[in-house]
Design a protein around this motif. Structure first.
Motif, PDB file in Angstrom:
ATOM      1  N   LYS A 120      10.638 -16.776 -26.111  1.00 41.13           N
ATOM      2  CA  LYS A 120      11.927 -16.107 -26.271  1.00 41.13           C
ATOM      3  C   LYS A 120      13.061 -17.075 -25.962  1.00 41.13           C
ATOM      4  CE  LYS A 120       9.808 -11.778 -24.751  1.00 41.13           C
ATOM      5  NZ  LYS A 120       9.821 -10.739 -23.695  1.00 41.13           N
ATOM      6  N   VAL A 121      13.123 -18.140 -26.718  1.00 41.71           N
ATOM      7  CA  VAL A 121      14.125 -19.172 -26.520  1.00 41.71           C
ATOM      8  C   VAL A 121      14.680 -19.560 -27.879  1.00 41.71           C
ATOM      9  CG1 VAL A 121      14.580 -21.462 -25.574  1.00 41.71           C
ATOM     10  CG2 VAL A 121      12.852 -20.028 -24.518  1.00 41.71           C
ATOM     11  N   CYS A 122      15.954 -19.912 -27.920  1.00 44.39           N
ATOM     12  CA  CYS A 122      16.590 -20.376 -29.163  1.00 44.39           C
ATOM     13  C   CYS A 122      17.124 -21.785 -28.962  1.00 44.39           C
ATOM     14  CB  CYS A 122      17.709 -19.425 -29.578  1.00 44.39           C
ATOM     15  SG  CYS A 122      17.132 -17.842 -30.162  1.00 44.39           S
ATOM     16  N   SER A 134       9.733 -29.952 -24.203  1.00 40.13           N
ATOM     17  CA  SER A 134      11.050 -29.550 -23.718  1.00 40.13           C
ATOM     18  C   SER A 134      11.836 -28.922 -24.854  1.00 40.13           C
ATOM     19  CB  SER A 134      11.803 -30.750 -23.139  1.00 40.13           C
ATOM     20  OG  SER A 134      11.981 -31.754 -24.117  1.00 40.13           O
ATOM     21  N   LEU A 135      12.434 -27.781 -24.572  1.00 40.68           N
ATOM     22  CA  LEU A 135      13.228 -27.030 -25.534  1.00 40.68           C
ATOM     23  C   LEU A 135      14.671 -27.069 -25.057  1.00 40.68           C
ATOM     24  CD1 LEU A 135      10.769 -24.004 -25.735  1.00 40.68           C
ATOM     25  CD2 LEU A 135      10.853 -25.969 -27.276  1.00 40.68           C
ATOM     26  N   ILE A 136      15.534 -27.668 -25.856  1.00 48.51           N
ATOM     27  CA  ILE A 136      16.900 -27.921 -25.437  1.00 48.51           C
ATOM     28  C   ILE A 136      17.817 -26.812 -25.924  1.00 48.51           C
ATOM     29  CG2 ILE A 136      18.748 -29.614 -25.324  1.00 48.51           C
ATOM     30  CD1 ILE A 136      16.016 -30.579 -24.307  1.00 48.51           C
ATOM     31  N   ALA A 137      18.380 -26.051 -24.993  1.00 46.62           N
ATOM     32  CA  ALA A 137      19.409 -25.049 -25.276  1.00 46.62           C
ATOM     33  C   ALA A 137      20.574 -25.362 -24.341  1.00 46.62           C
ATOM     34  CB  ALA A 137      18.855 -23.642 -25.078  1.00 46.62           C
ATOM     35  N   GLN A 138      21.161 -24.355 -23.701  1.00 46.16           N
ATOM     36  CA  GLN A 138      22.189 -24.635 -22.694  1.00 46.16           C
ATOM     37  C   GLN A 138      21.582 -25.382 -21.513  1.00 46.16           C
ATOM     38  OE1 GLN A 138      23.891 -20.776 -21.858  1.00 46.16           O
ATOM     39  NE2 GLN A 138      25.397 -20.987 -23.496  1.00 46.16           N
ATOM     40  N   LYS A 139      20.327 -25.065 -21.210  1.00 47.56           N
ATOM     41  CA  LYS A 139      19.554 -25.829 -20.246  1.00 47.56           C
ATOM     42  C   LYS A 139      18.282 -26.296 -20.950  1.00 47.56           C
ATOM     43  CE  LYS A 139      19.697 -24.995 -15.882  1.00 47.56           C
ATOM     44  NZ  LYS A 139      19.519 -24.481 -14.513  1.00 47.56           N
ATOM     45  N   THR A 140      17.472 -27.061 -20.260  1.00 46.31           N
ATOM     46  CA  THR A 140      16.206 -27.526 -20.814  1.00 46.31           C
ATOM     47  C   THR A 140      15.085 -26.634 -20.296  1.00 46.31           C
ATOM     48  OG1 THR A 140      16.952 -29.816 -20.972  1.00 46.31           O
ATOM     49  CG2 THR A 140      14.584 -29.439 -20.917  1.00 46.31           C
ATOM     50  N   VAL A 190      15.280 -26.536 -16.285  1.00 46.59           N
ATOM     51  CA  VAL A 190      15.735 -27.700 -15.541  1.00 46.59           C
ATOM     52  C   VAL A 190      16.950 -28.297 -16.245  1.00 46.59           C
ATOM     53  CG1 VAL A 190      13.392 -28.187 -14.728  1.00 46.59           C
ATOM     54  CG2 VAL A 190      14.235 -29.320 -16.801  1.00 46.59           C
ATOM     55  N   ASP A 191      17.636 -29.177 -15.547  1.00 45.36           N
ATOM     56  CA  ASP A 191      18.748 -29.915 -16.144  1.00 45.36           C
ATOM     57  C   ASP A 191      18.306 -31.298 -16.594  1.00 45.36           C
ATOM     58  OD1 ASP A 191      21.323 -28.223 -15.780  1.00 45.36           O
ATOM     59  OD2 ASP A 191      20.307 -28.071 -13.862  1.00 45.36           O
ATOM     60  N   GLU A 192      17.386 -31.883 -15.844  1.00 52.15           N
ATOM     61  CA  GLU A 192      16.820 -33.184 -16.203  1.00 52.15           C
ATOM     62  C   GLU A 192      15.365 -33.190 -15.760  1.00 52.15           C
ATOM     63  OE1 GLU A 192      19.113 -36.530 -14.700  1.00 52.15           O
ATOM     64  OE2 GLU A 192      20.852 -35.200 -14.477  1.00 52.15           O
ATOM     65  N   TYR A 193      14.602 -34.120 -16.351  1.00 52.63           N
ATOM     66  CA  TYR A 193      13.226 -34.305 -15.895  1.00 52.63           C
ATOM     67  C   TYR A 193      12.781 -35.725 -16.221  1.00 52.63           C
ATOM     68  CZ  TYR A 193      11.546 -33.846 -20.717  1.00 52.63           C
ATOM     69  OH  TYR A 193      11.327 -34.037 -22.061  1.00 52.63           O
ATOM     70  N   SER A 194      11.757 -36.181 -15.515  1.00 56.07           N
ATOM     71  CA  SER A 194      11.194 -37.502 -15.734  1.00 56.07           C
ATOM     72  C   SER A 194       9.676 -37.397 -15.708  1.00 56.07           C
ATOM     73  CB  SER A 194      11.666 -38.485 -14.657  1.00 56.07           C
ATOM     74  OG  SER A 194      10.976 -39.711 -14.761  1.00 56.07           O
ATOM     75  N   THR A 205      11.607 -33.105 -11.577  1.00 55.30           N
ATOM     76  CA  THR A 205      12.626 -32.255 -12.191  1.00 55.30           C
ATOM     77  C   THR A 205      13.895 -32.273 -11.354  1.00 55.30           C
ATOM     78  OG1 THR A 205      11.836 -30.262 -11.012  1.00 55.30           O
ATOM     79  CG2 THR A 205      10.903 -30.705 -13.204  1.00 55.30           C
ATOM     80  N   VAL A 206      15.029 -32.073 -12.049  1.00 59.41           N
ATOM     81  CA  VAL A 206      16.335 -32.014 -11.391  1.00 59.41           C
ATOM     82  C   VAL A 206      17.033 -30.736 -11.821  1.00 59.41           C
ATOM     83  CG1 VAL A 206      18.582 -33.118 -11.097  1.00 59.41           C
ATOM     84  CG2 VAL A 206      16.521 -34.525 -11.366  1.00 59.41           C
ATOM     85  N   GLU A 207      17.546 -29.987 -10.847  1.00 56.69           N
ATOM     86  CA  GLU A 207      18.273 -28.750 -11.116  1.00 56.69           C
ATOM     87  C   GLU A 207      19.645 -28.823 -10.462  1.00 56.69           C
ATOM     88  OE1 GLU A 207      15.792 -25.139 -10.461  1.00 56.69           O
ATOM     89  OE2 GLU A 207      14.177 -26.588 -10.138  1.00 56.69           O
ATOM     90  N   ASN A 208      20.686 -28.657 -11.272  1.00 59.04           N
ATOM     91  CA  ASN A 208      22.064 -28.660 -10.778  1.00 59.04           C
ATOM     92  C   ASN A 208      22.539 -27.220 -10.596  1.00 59.04           C
ATOM     93  OD1 ASN A 208      22.121 -31.507 -11.087  1.00 59.04           O
ATOM     94  ND2 ASN A 208      22.665 -31.269 -13.244  1.00 59.04           N
ATOM     95  N   HIS A 209      22.911 -26.878  -9.384  1.00 58.84           N
ATOM     96  CA  HIS A 209      23.347 -25.517  -9.090  1.00 58.84           C
ATOM     97  C   HIS A 209      24.879 -25.453  -9.100  1.00 58.84           C
ATOM     98  CE1 HIS A 209      19.420 -23.824  -7.724  1.00 58.84           C
ATOM     99  NE2 HIS A 209      19.156 -25.114  -7.622  1.00 58.84           N
ATOM    100  N   LYS A 210      25.396 -24.490  -9.826  1.00 58.53           N
ATOM    101  CA  LYS A 210      26.852 -24.316  -9.896  1.00 58.53           C
ATOM    102  C   LYS A 210      27.308 -23.424  -8.748  1.00 58.53           C
ATOM    103  CE  LYS A 210      26.915 -24.894 -14.906  1.00 58.53           C
ATOM    104  NZ  LYS A 210      27.238 -24.282 -16.230  1.00 58.53           N
ATOM    105  N   ASP A 211      27.057 -23.885  -7.546  1.00 62.48           N
ATOM    106  CA  ASP A 211      27.401 -23.095  -6.366  1.00 62.48           C
ATOM    107  C   ASP A 211      28.528 -23.779  -5.591  1.00 62.48           C
ATOM    108  OD1 ASP A 211      26.081 -25.232  -5.254  1.00 62.48           O
ATOM    109  OD2 ASP A 211      24.336 -24.097  -4.577  1.00 62.48           O
ATOM    110  N   ILE A 212      28.810 -23.254  -4.414  1.00 66.70           N
ATOM    111  CA  ILE A 212      29.949 -23.741  -3.643  1.00 66.70           C
ATOM    112  C   ILE A 212      29.779 -25.204  -3.253  1.00 66.70           C
ATOM    113  CG2 ILE A 212      31.266 -23.403  -1.510  1.00 66.70           C
ATOM    114  CD1 ILE A 212      30.372 -20.423  -1.660  1.00 66.70           C
TER     115      ILE A 212
END
Length: 313
Positions: A126-128, A148-154, A173-177, A184-191
Motif C-alpha cells: 500500500k505505497v505509491c 527501497s520505495l521512494i515516496a515522501q520517505k523511503t 527511513v530517511d536514509e540507509y546504508s 538506518t537513519v530517521e529524522n524526527h521533526k520534533d522540538i
C-alpha cells in the motif's frame, strides 16, 4: 461527534451528495451527529483514488484498506491515502542477480515479485512511490535483498533468499546504508530535531537493533522551554531513546526506568483536540490494521520539572 478528515492527495469530500470542501494534508473538521450514518464520498482531483463509505460503527471498527481511522476518544481522525499509482502496467525497477530475479511493478497496485530457482514470492504493498531501487547485500554472512520505495520517505523492505524467500524487515527511513550490514537513519521533526541512527544485526530469522545513536540540534536547550512544552519534549526524548532525566523531578526520576512500561509502545505525540481538556497530551497507539487509538496523559510541572504524571479518563 467531531470528525477530522485529511488526504495525502488532492480531493474533495461530499456528505450525502453535498459538497463540503477540499481535502489535503491539512485536517478538515466536521461535526456529525452519531445517529446519522452518512454516506461519505472522497473524490480524487487527480482522477484516481475515489473512496466511498457509510460512516457507521462497522466502518470505524474495520476501515477500507485505503483509509486509516484513529479513535480520539470523543471523535475520530479519518485519513485517506492513495494506494495505487495507476491502473496501467509499468515496471519501476528490476534487477537480475546470479540467483534471483527481483521486480517492482505496478498492476492495479504496487507489487513485488522475487524469483529464485527454488522459490517464488509475490506481495502487494500500500505505497505509491515515485521510484524504487533493488540491491543485494550481506549481513553477518546472510545474503539479503533490499528494496527501497521512494515516496515522501523511503520505505525499506529486506528479504531473505535462502532457504525460502521471506520478508524480514520493513521500516520507514530517511536514509540507509548497506556497506557494513544494515544501518538506518530517521529524522524526527520534533522540538529537539532528533536524528536516530540504528545499526542492525541479523540472526538468520529476524533483525534486531545492535546499537543506536541519538543526536539532537545543537541549538536545543531544555532550560529555555516554556512549562507547557516540557512534557512534549520529554515524550519526544522518550520515544527516540534520548536522555530524559533532565525533564524529571526527583520523585519521578526515582521511577524513570518504569516510564517506558507505563506509557507502552506509543507511536507519536499530539496536542489535545478541541473536545478534550487543554492540559491533556495525546499519545498515539496502534490498535489493529489501519486503526489507531489515542490515550491522554496529564503532566504536573513545578520549577521546570515533571513532578507527576497521570493517565486521563
Amino acid at each position: 461527534m467531531y470528525f477530522y478528515f485529511s488526504s495525502n492527495y488532492p480531493a474533495v469530500i461530499k456528505i450525502n451528495g453535498i459538497f463540503y470542501g477540499t481535502l489535503d494534508s491539512v485536517v478538515k473538521t466536521l461535526r456529525i451527529e452519531d445517529d446519522l450514518c452518512p454516506y461519505i464520498e472522497i473524490c480524487s482531483l487527480k482522477g484516481d483514488g475515489n473512496v466511498n463509505f457509510i460512516l457507521n460503527q462497522e466502518f470505524l471498527s474495520c476501515p477500507h484498506e485505503s483509509v486509516c481511522v484513529t479513535d480520539l476518544k470523543g471523535g475520530y481522525l479519518i485519513k485517506v491515502f492513495q494506494t495505487r499509482i495507476s491502473s496501467d502496467f509499468s515496471i519501476l525497477a528490476q534487477e537480475k542477480f546470479e540467483n534471483a530475479l527481483v521486480t517492482v511493478f505496478n498492476e492495479n497496485g504496487l507489487k513485488i515479485s522475487i524469483e529464485t530457482t527454488n522459490d517464488f514470492y509475490a506481495e502487494t504493498l500500500k505505497v505509491c512511490p515515485t521510484s524504487a531501487s533493488i540491491k543485494k547485500f550481506f549481513c553477518e554472512q546472510n545474503e539479503l535483498i533490499a528494496i527501497s520505495l521512494i515516496a515522501q520517505k523511503t520505505f525499506l523492505n529486506v528479504y531473505t533468499l535462502n532457504p525460502k524467500i521471506k520478508k524480514v524487515f520493513m521500516r520507514e527511513v530517511d536514509e540507509y546504508s548497506l556497506e557494513n550490514g544494515l544501518e538506518t537513519v530517521e529524522n524526527h521533526k520534533d522540538i529537539a530535531k532528533h536524528v536516530v541512527t540504528s545499526c542492525w544485526s541479523f540472526n538468520g530469522e529476524n533483525f534486531t537493533t545492535n546499537s543506536t545513536r541519538v543526536k539532537k540540534s545543537e541549538h536545543f536547550n531544555p532550560d529555555l522551554l516554556p512549562d507547557k512544552i516540557i512534557p512534549y519534549a520529554f515524550l519526544e526524548a522518550l520515544l527516540t531513546g534520548d536522555e530524559i532525566n533532565c525533564f524529571l523531578g526527583s520523585n519521578v526520576l526515582e521511577n524513570a526506568d518504569k516510564l517506558p512500561g507505563f506509557f507502552g509502545n506509543f507511536l507519536g505525540i499530539m496536542p489535545p483536540p478541541t473536545f478534550r481538556k487543554r492540559e491533556e497530551i495525546g499519545l498515539l497507539y496502534s490498535a489493529s490494521n489501519n486503526r489507531y487509538s489515542v490515550e491522554y496523559y496529564i503532566f504536573d510541572v513545578i520549577d521546570r520539572k515533571i513532578c507527576n504524571i497521570k493517565k486521563a479518563d
